[in-house]
Design an enzyme around this catalytic site. Sequence first.
Site, PDB file in Angstrom:
ATOM      1  N   GLU A 121      32.433  35.212  40.342  1.00 14.52           N
ATOM      2  CA  GLU A 121      32.504  36.611  40.753  1.00 14.52           C
ATOM      3  C   GLU A 121      31.647  37.453  39.832  1.00 14.52           C
ATOM      4  O   GLU A 121      31.159  36.978  38.799  1.00 14.52           O
ATOM      5  CB  GLU A 121      33.943  37.117  40.734  1.00 14.52           C
ATOM      6  CG  GLU A 121      34.593  37.074  39.359  1.00 14.52           C
ATOM      7  CD  GLU A 121      36.053  37.486  39.404  1.00 14.52           C
ATOM      8  OE1 GLU A 121      36.318  38.681  39.166  1.00 14.52           O
ATOM      9  OE2 GLU A 121      36.914  36.625  39.685  1.00 14.52           O
ATOM     10  N   GLY A 133      34.881  45.114  31.037  1.00 14.62           N
ATOM     11  CA  GLY A 133      35.753  45.711  30.038  1.00 14.62           C
ATOM     12  C   GLY A 133      34.997  46.135  28.787  1.00 14.62           C
ATOM     13  O   GLY A 133      33.980  45.547  28.420  1.00 14.62           O
ATOM     14  N   ASN A 187      31.674  41.347  37.959  1.00 17.91           N
ATOM     15  CA  ASN A 187      32.433  42.534  37.595  1.00 17.91           C
ATOM     16  C   ASN A 187      31.472  43.699  37.461  1.00 17.91           C
ATOM     17  O   ASN A 187      30.570  43.658  36.628  1.00 17.91           O
ATOM     18  CB  ASN A 187      33.162  42.265  36.270  1.00 17.91           C
ATOM     19  CG  ASN A 187      34.160  43.339  35.906  1.00 17.91           C
ATOM     20  OD1 ASN A 187      33.948  44.514  36.181  1.00 17.91           O
ATOM     21  ND2 ASN A 187      35.233  42.938  35.268  1.00 17.91           N
ATOM     22  N   ASP A 200      30.594  35.799  36.158  1.00 20.36           N
ATOM     23  CA  ASP A 200      31.411  34.724  35.609  1.00 20.36           C
ATOM     24  C   ASP A 200      31.123  33.428  36.352  1.00 20.36           C
ATOM     25  O   ASP A 200      30.977  33.423  37.580  1.00 20.36           O
ATOM     26  CB  ASP A 200      32.893  35.068  35.719  1.00 20.36           C
ATOM     27  CG  ASP A 200      33.267  36.279  34.881  1.00 20.36           C
ATOM     28  OD1 ASP A 200      32.569  36.564  33.890  1.00 20.36           O
ATOM     29  OD2 ASP A 200      34.259  36.956  35.224  1.00 20.36           O
ATOM     30  N   ARG A 214      28.727  41.987  34.902  1.00 15.00           N
ATOM     31  CA  ARG A 214      28.946  40.717  34.200  1.00 15.00           C
ATOM     32  C   ARG A 214      29.328  39.656  35.221  1.00 15.00           C
ATOM     33  O   ARG A 214      30.272  39.835  35.993  1.00 15.00           O
ATOM     34  CB  ARG A 214      30.063  40.850  33.166  1.00 15.00           C
ATOM     35  CG  ARG A 214      30.110  39.703  32.152  1.00 15.00           C
ATOM     36  CD  ARG A 214      31.435  39.633  31.412  1.00 15.00           C
ATOM     37  NE  ARG A 214      32.492  39.158  32.297  1.00 15.00           N
ATOM     38  CZ  ARG A 214      33.631  39.818  32.529  1.00 15.00           C
ATOM     39  NH1 ARG A 214      33.848  40.986  31.971  1.00 15.00           N
ATOM     40  NH2 ARG A 214      34.531  39.297  33.349  1.00 15.00           N
ATOM     41  N   TYR A 269      42.775  39.439  26.374  1.00 12.43           N
ATOM     42  CA  TYR A 269      43.036  40.672  25.638  1.00 12.43           C
ATOM     43  C   TYR A 269      43.810  40.485  24.333  1.00 12.43           C
ATOM     44  O   TYR A 269      43.949  41.444  23.577  1.00 12.43           O
ATOM     45  CB  TYR A 269      43.767  41.664  26.548  1.00 12.43           C
ATOM     46  CG  TYR A 269      42.963  41.969  27.791  1.00 12.43           C
ATOM     47  CD1 TYR A 269      41.700  42.545  27.682  1.00 12.43           C
ATOM     48  CD2 TYR A 269      43.422  41.645  29.058  1.00 12.43           C
ATOM     49  CE1 TYR A 269      40.935  42.805  28.807  1.00 12.43           C
ATOM     50  CE2 TYR A 269      42.667  41.903  30.192  1.00 12.43           C
ATOM     51  CZ  TYR A 269      41.425  42.477  30.059  1.00 12.43           C
ATOM     52  OH  TYR A 269      40.657  42.719  31.180  1.00 12.43           O
ATOM     53  N   SER A 316      40.817  41.018  35.912  1.00 14.81           N
ATOM     54  CA  SER A 316      41.552  40.629  34.694  1.00 14.81           C
ATOM     55  C   SER A 316      42.432  39.404  34.904  1.00 14.81           C
ATOM     56  O   SER A 316      43.417  39.217  34.188  1.00 14.81           O
ATOM     57  CB  SER A 316      42.400  41.795  34.177  1.00 14.81           C
ATOM     58  OG  SER A 316      41.589  42.876  33.776  1.00 14.81           O
ATOM     59  N   GLU A 373      45.507  47.241  36.370  1.00 13.78           N
ATOM     60  CA  GLU A 373      44.693  47.111  35.166  1.00 13.78           C
ATOM     61  C   GLU A 373      44.569  48.439  34.410  1.00 13.78           C
ATOM     62  O   GLU A 373      43.704  48.588  33.553  1.00 13.78           O
ATOM     63  CB  GLU A 373      43.298  46.611  35.538  1.00 13.78           C
ATOM     64  CG  GLU A 373      43.297  45.255  36.216  1.00 13.78           C
ATOM     65  CD  GLU A 373      41.919  44.863  36.711  1.00 13.78           C
ATOM     66  OE1 GLU A 373      41.070  44.533  35.869  1.00 13.78           O
ATOM     67  OE2 GLU A 373      41.701  44.909  37.930  1.00 13.78           O
TER      68      GLU A 373
END
Length: 316
Positions: A274, A280, A276, A261, A259, A220, A149, A17
């Site tokens: 999960e 990002g 993070n 999900d 964050r 992205y 990602s 990443e």
Amino acid sequence: MSGTRHVAVLQGGTSREAGVSRVSASGVAEALGSLGHRVSLIELDRKAPDQLGRLRPDVVFPALHGPPGEDGTVQGLLETLELPYVGSGVRGSALAMDKAVAKSVFRRAGLPVADDLLIPATMYAREAAGTIRGAFGDRVVIKPVCLGSAIGVMRLPNGGDLEEPLTQALEFGDVLVEPFITGREITVGVLDLHGEAPEAFQVIEIRTALDEWYDTVNRYKPGASEHVLPAPLPEPVTRDLQRIALGAHQALGLRDLSRADFLLDDNDAITLLEVNSMPGMTPTSLYPDGARARGLEFPALLDALIESAIRRGTSL
């Protein structure tokens, strides 16, 4: 804003990443520079420790995704150098990076997660396929344990052959296999500034084209996904999602930001996927959207995060 600071922004490294990290770091550096902060952009390589030791910045912003920047390794380096840094510490970063370990923490905390099987990288794909079929059938999701990602994630919504997807995923190391769940893709950011009560951002629903999902491309590529906030959900479901995001953040011992999900099925049943620990910061990233809806434009968000790190100082 509490005054100008010298901020070292770490980017890149050896992670798969690394490219995303450099985009995040560029945006972070530009936004902090617009506030008058002195910014040093540093590539995460063998020279980085010496550069950090020589520069002695006021604070480090590790805009890093994936190992070794997000798994506790870099955090341990920064603790050794006695440099304040944005984000979670060694333990929290390590726990969040390992999907299997994180899920065991979530289960202990009573948070809603899917059943799973952990398949070690040393296991033959054919043997693993038989084990998975016996547990879940062939409609599954296969995830590398320590990547973000959506890299290496294999979704089999209609079932089929398991050996080839497993062979590909196992190239990344151990994998986690879960039953395939049909649902809306949801995310919730958490802001946890030092000395303040943590708070959950508005709930965001992620929408992609028909028969697509929030994979690496849709994350992205500008315009490839729609971020709907606040997500059109019943108020009790919204509150539950925010409560679970906060609970997951605290169960892992995270700080500053994270964050979570989720998947939300047709009956509004919640599955935590999960968390993070360093979301990002690219132009298409979700966490800045949540902060903006809360009233924190991107530069102000970053300023708050570096001040939080400076107030906390260094501590494992």
